[in-house]
Design a protein around this motif. Sequence first.
Motif, short mmCIF file in Angstrom:
data_model
loop_
_atom_site.label_atom_id
_atom_site.label_comp_id
_atom_site.label_asym_id
_atom_site.label_seq_id
_atom_site.Cartn_x
_atom_site.Cartn_y
_atom_site.Cartn_z
N ALA A 11 -8.33 -1.86 1.24
CA ALA A 11 -9.19 -1.81 0.06
C ALA A 11 -8.80 -0.70 -0.91
O ALA A 11 -9.06 -0.82 -2.12
N ASP A 12 -8.21 0.37 -0.41
CA ASP A 12 -7.83 1.47 -1.30
C ASP A 12 -6.40 1.32 -1.84
O ASP A 12 -5.92 2.20 -2.56
N GLU A 13 -5.75 0.20 -1.50
CA GLU A 13 -4.36 0.01 -1.92
C GLU A 13 -4.20 -1.10 -2.96
O GLU A 13 -3.12 -1.26 -3.52
N VAL A 14 -5.25 -1.88 -3.20
CA VAL A 14 -5.15 -2.97 -4.16
C VAL A 14 -5.20 -2.43 -5.59
O VAL A 14 -5.66 -1.31 -5.83
N LYS A 15 -4.75 -3.25 -6.53
CA LYS A 15 -4.67 -2.85 -7.93
C LYS A 15 -5.56 -3.73 -8.80
O LYS A 15 -5.70 -4.94 -8.56
N GLU A 16 -6.15 -3.14 -9.81
CA GLU A 16 -6.95 -3.90 -10.77
C GLU A 16 -6.08 -4.95 -11.46
O GLU A 16 -4.93 -4.69 -11.82
N GLY A 17 -6.66 -6.13 -11.63
CA GLY A 17 -5.97 -7.20 -12.33
C GLY A 17 -5.03 -8.01 -11.46
O GLY A 17 -4.49 -9.03 -11.93
N GLN A 18 -4.84 -7.62 -10.20
CA GLN A 18 -3.92 -8.34 -9.31
C GLN A 18 -4.68 -9.37 -8.48
O GLN A 18 -5.88 -9.23 -8.21
N GLU A 54 -8.61 -7.18 4.34
CA GLU A 54 -7.19 -7.01 4.08
C GLU A 54 -6.80 -7.96 2.96
O GLU A 54 -7.38 -9.05 2.83
N PHE A 55 -5.84 -7.55 2.16
CA PHE A 55 -5.47 -8.30 0.97
C PHE A 55 -3.98 -8.63 1.02
O PHE A 55 -3.15 -7.74 1.16
N ILE A 56 -3.67 -9.91 0.89
CA ILE A 56 -2.28 -10.38 0.90
C ILE A 56 -1.86 -10.64 -0.55
O ILE A 56 -2.46 -11.50 -1.21
N PRO A 57 -0.87 -9.92 -1.08
CA PRO A 57 -0.41 -10.22 -2.44
C PRO A 57 -0.07 -11.70 -2.57
O PRO A 57 0.58 -12.27 -1.69
N LEU A 91 -8.84 -16.26 5.34
CA LEU A 91 -9.99 -17.04 4.89
C LEU A 91 -9.59 -18.24 4.03
O LEU A 91 -10.30 -19.25 3.99
N GLY A 92 -8.45 -18.12 3.33
CA GLY A 92 -8.03 -19.19 2.43
C GLY A 92 -8.51 -18.99 1.00
O GLY A 92 -8.15 -19.75 0.11
N ASP A 93 -9.31 -17.93 0.76
CA ASP A 93 -9.80 -17.65 -0.58
C ASP A 93 -8.81 -16.78 -1.34
O ASP A 93 -8.28 -15.81 -0.79
N VAL A 94 -8.59 -17.12 -2.59
CA VAL A 94 -7.75 -16.31 -3.48
C VAL A 94 -8.67 -15.63 -4.48
O VAL A 94 -9.47 -16.29 -5.15
N ILE A 95 -8.56 -14.31 -4.55
CA ILE A 95 -9.45 -13.53 -5.42
C ILE A 95 -8.63 -12.63 -6.35
O ILE A 95 -7.46 -12.37 -6.10
N LYS A 96 -9.28 -12.17 -7.39
CA LYS A 96 -8.68 -11.17 -8.28
C LYS A 96 -9.54 -9.91 -8.19
O LYS A 96 -10.77 -9.98 -8.21
N VAL A 97 -8.87 -8.77 -8.09
CA VAL A 97 -9.58 -7.48 -8.14
C VAL A 97 -9.74 -7.11 -9.61
O VAL A 97 -8.75 -6.84 -10.30
N THR A 98 -10.95 -7.14 -10.11
CA THR A 98 -11.18 -6.90 -11.54
C THR A 98 -11.33 -5.42 -11.87
O THR A 98 -10.94 -4.98 -12.96
N LYS A 99 -11.91 -4.65 -10.94
CA LYS A 99 -12.10 -3.21 -11.17
C LYS A 99 -12.61 -2.61 -9.87
O LYS A 99 -12.63 -3.26 -8.82
N PHE A 100 -13.03 -1.35 -9.94
CA PHE A 100 -13.60 -0.67 -8.78
C PHE A 100 -14.96 -0.09 -9.14
O PHE A 100 -15.19 0.33 -10.28
N HIS A 101 -15.87 -0.08 -8.17
CA HIS A 101 -17.10 0.71 -8.29
C HIS A 101 -16.96 1.85 -7.29
O HIS A 101 -16.91 1.62 -6.08
N ASN A 102 -16.89 3.06 -7.78
CA ASN A 102 -16.49 4.19 -6.95
C ASN A 102 -15.13 3.85 -6.33
O ASN A 102 -14.17 3.67 -7.05
N ASN A 103 -15.07 3.67 -5.00
CA ASN A 103 -13.80 3.32 -4.36
C ASN A 103 -13.81 1.92 -3.76
O ASN A 103 -12.92 1.59 -2.97
N ALA A 104 -14.81 1.12 -4.12
CA ALA A 104 -14.93 -0.23 -3.57
C ALA A 104 -14.43 -1.26 -4.59
O ALA A 104 -14.86 -1.23 -5.76
N PRO A 105 -13.56 -2.18 -4.20
CA PRO A 105 -13.07 -3.19 -5.13
C PRO A 105 -14.16 -4.18 -5.55
O PRO A 105 -15.05 -4.51 -4.77
#
Length: 641
Positions: free
Chosen positions: A438-445, A421-424, A462-476
């Motif tokens: 996973a299917d609701e996040v946006k590239e670059g966010q 799950e991803f928290i903006p 988890l406490g980790d902050v990540i950026k979604v850079t792109k998708f491979h098929n439907n996986a971030p």
Amino acid sequence: MFAQGKLLLLGCMCLMLVVFPLWTIDAWRLSWPAFIVWVCALICTSTITFILFHVSFLIAPKYDDAKLLICRYLFMNIMEWVGAFYQKRQEFDSIHCMETQQRFLMKTLSEMAKTAYGRDHGFAKMTSVSDFRTSHPLTTYAHYRPYVERVAQGEENVVLPGKPSRIALTSGTTGRRKLIIASKKRQSVFLFKLGTVVSRVLRKRYDPGQSLLQTVCLLYIHTEPKMSEGGIPMGPISMIQIPDLLFRITFSTPPAGMRLTNERHAMYVHLLFGLRDPTLKYISAFFAPTTYSFFSLLEDEWRDLVDDIDQGKINVHLDIDADARAALESELVPDPERAAELTKEFQKGFVGIAIRIWPRMRYMLGISSGASVVYAKRLQATYTRGIPLISSTYNASEGTIGTLYGEDHQYIVVPGDLFYEFIPIEHSEEDQPDTLLADEVKEGQTYELAITNMDGLYRYRLGDVIKVTKFHNNAPILDFQYRSGELLNLKGEKTTEVNLRSAIVDSLAGSGKVLVDYSCVESVLYDDALGHSDLRNRVYYVIFAELDDDDDSTGELNVDELTSQVDTQLQADAAGYAHQRKRDAIGRLKLVIVKPGSFQFLRAHILANTACASATQMKIPKKLLKAEWIQLLVNRNIEND
């Protein structure tokens, strides 16, 4: 080489056993039972012949015996097949990402429904992802502490069916030690599923001609596990517990060397056995600073190491246990030829030394983000020039978040092994923010991660902050940005802001001083800001502290005594730091008392020189990463007056 010659001879003999029956026996005249036996014997003999010939011609360490080479060949071939299967499965999961996520979550809830935790939270009534997200809150470690303590005391069926195989020790953003449940299933998934997939990715990308018989130099320092009240092993998640045969199959260092607990001793032994093998596959460490320490020790001790290789012994000045010494020396053989080769290369200097002494090495593994970036750059500029340093997995004590994809530090999620799950990031300060799947996040966010794993953590922040850079098929595809609440982690000890502040405040309380503000930095960045180029000393932490302006006795403060108090208190507050200090992997911290108003001055400087800084939202960074900020506080040291 001798072992491979023996195997070649055996292969020739087996070939004769294949050819002779073909030449002398008229198989068509045999009865059906005899014919079937003859065919089976011919297939078995042919297979053995092929294996013997193949092993005898592959690149291999010359001191491994024939039995070990055969075992390694068979094991690595099996791992190749396993890796190929799971790589195809990973591709399938990436196409059907959300279906795989749902399947993993529902299976996990079903398996855990009869545990104490599952009953308390109504898992049996949850029939969909929506039910789970609506009924179960986002959690932090405090939510699980009572359950994990019951597990540690020996109670069964609390968060997992039965008992876990291990309790991983770590430290969290609460400032208290965390106990993370680790099952055999998760360990197996990492070793035999994710590990084999990553191995195939690395080989195809960096070393297609890699031999199955080459070994890895793992820069591992062992930790003896403790036992909980209920008899469950407790230790760091990185602690390796595998049979000796797997150590021998996989690593260049013998099992006795993989059990050394002193960092310097272990590094020396890893160097000794790594150096004698010019066919080494790669060097692997958890963090880039460890790799730098490895090569720094090589530069300092190469004469002793070469002498040991020449004579087939271990330096008498290395203070290791007598049994460990005997076990290791029994594996050494004098090798004057290799010693001479190494001496010739060392005398040329140490820039690019890795590729010169290990010409078949195509990459190294180790985390190179955060403060480790400085070490990685120094490695690339000196010792390991020409060999890339790769971070192959995105790991946490709570699970493997992703595996290497594309460029270094880019990781694809593993939808069949974790629920994401991803928290903006703009809502990360909220207690129960809405999450995205996973299917609701946006590239670059940018997002804060929450995970559900197979070992009893649900919607865990988890406490980790990540950026979604792109998708491979439907996986971030994820790019790790930073860990909220965590300050210092050069050796994997994860010292937090709470740990550090508590240690400073408690130490000052006894002296009557009042802390105004503080910030910290790893010694590597501190030295870099000062223009120091020698990183070979033990790493340590530097704390800049400002005391109350009204305290007239600041100038009389015994900084050295206060430094010792803070260091002692930090060991009491942070188990990971205490562990690294005890084994001499981290030096005593350095406390720098700065002039009154220093942090206001720093704040004004940041606001004036950072376009995105907001005066209403900006906080003094508790971990300094920019050289100009570090230099500013260095210049305001009260000892400079």
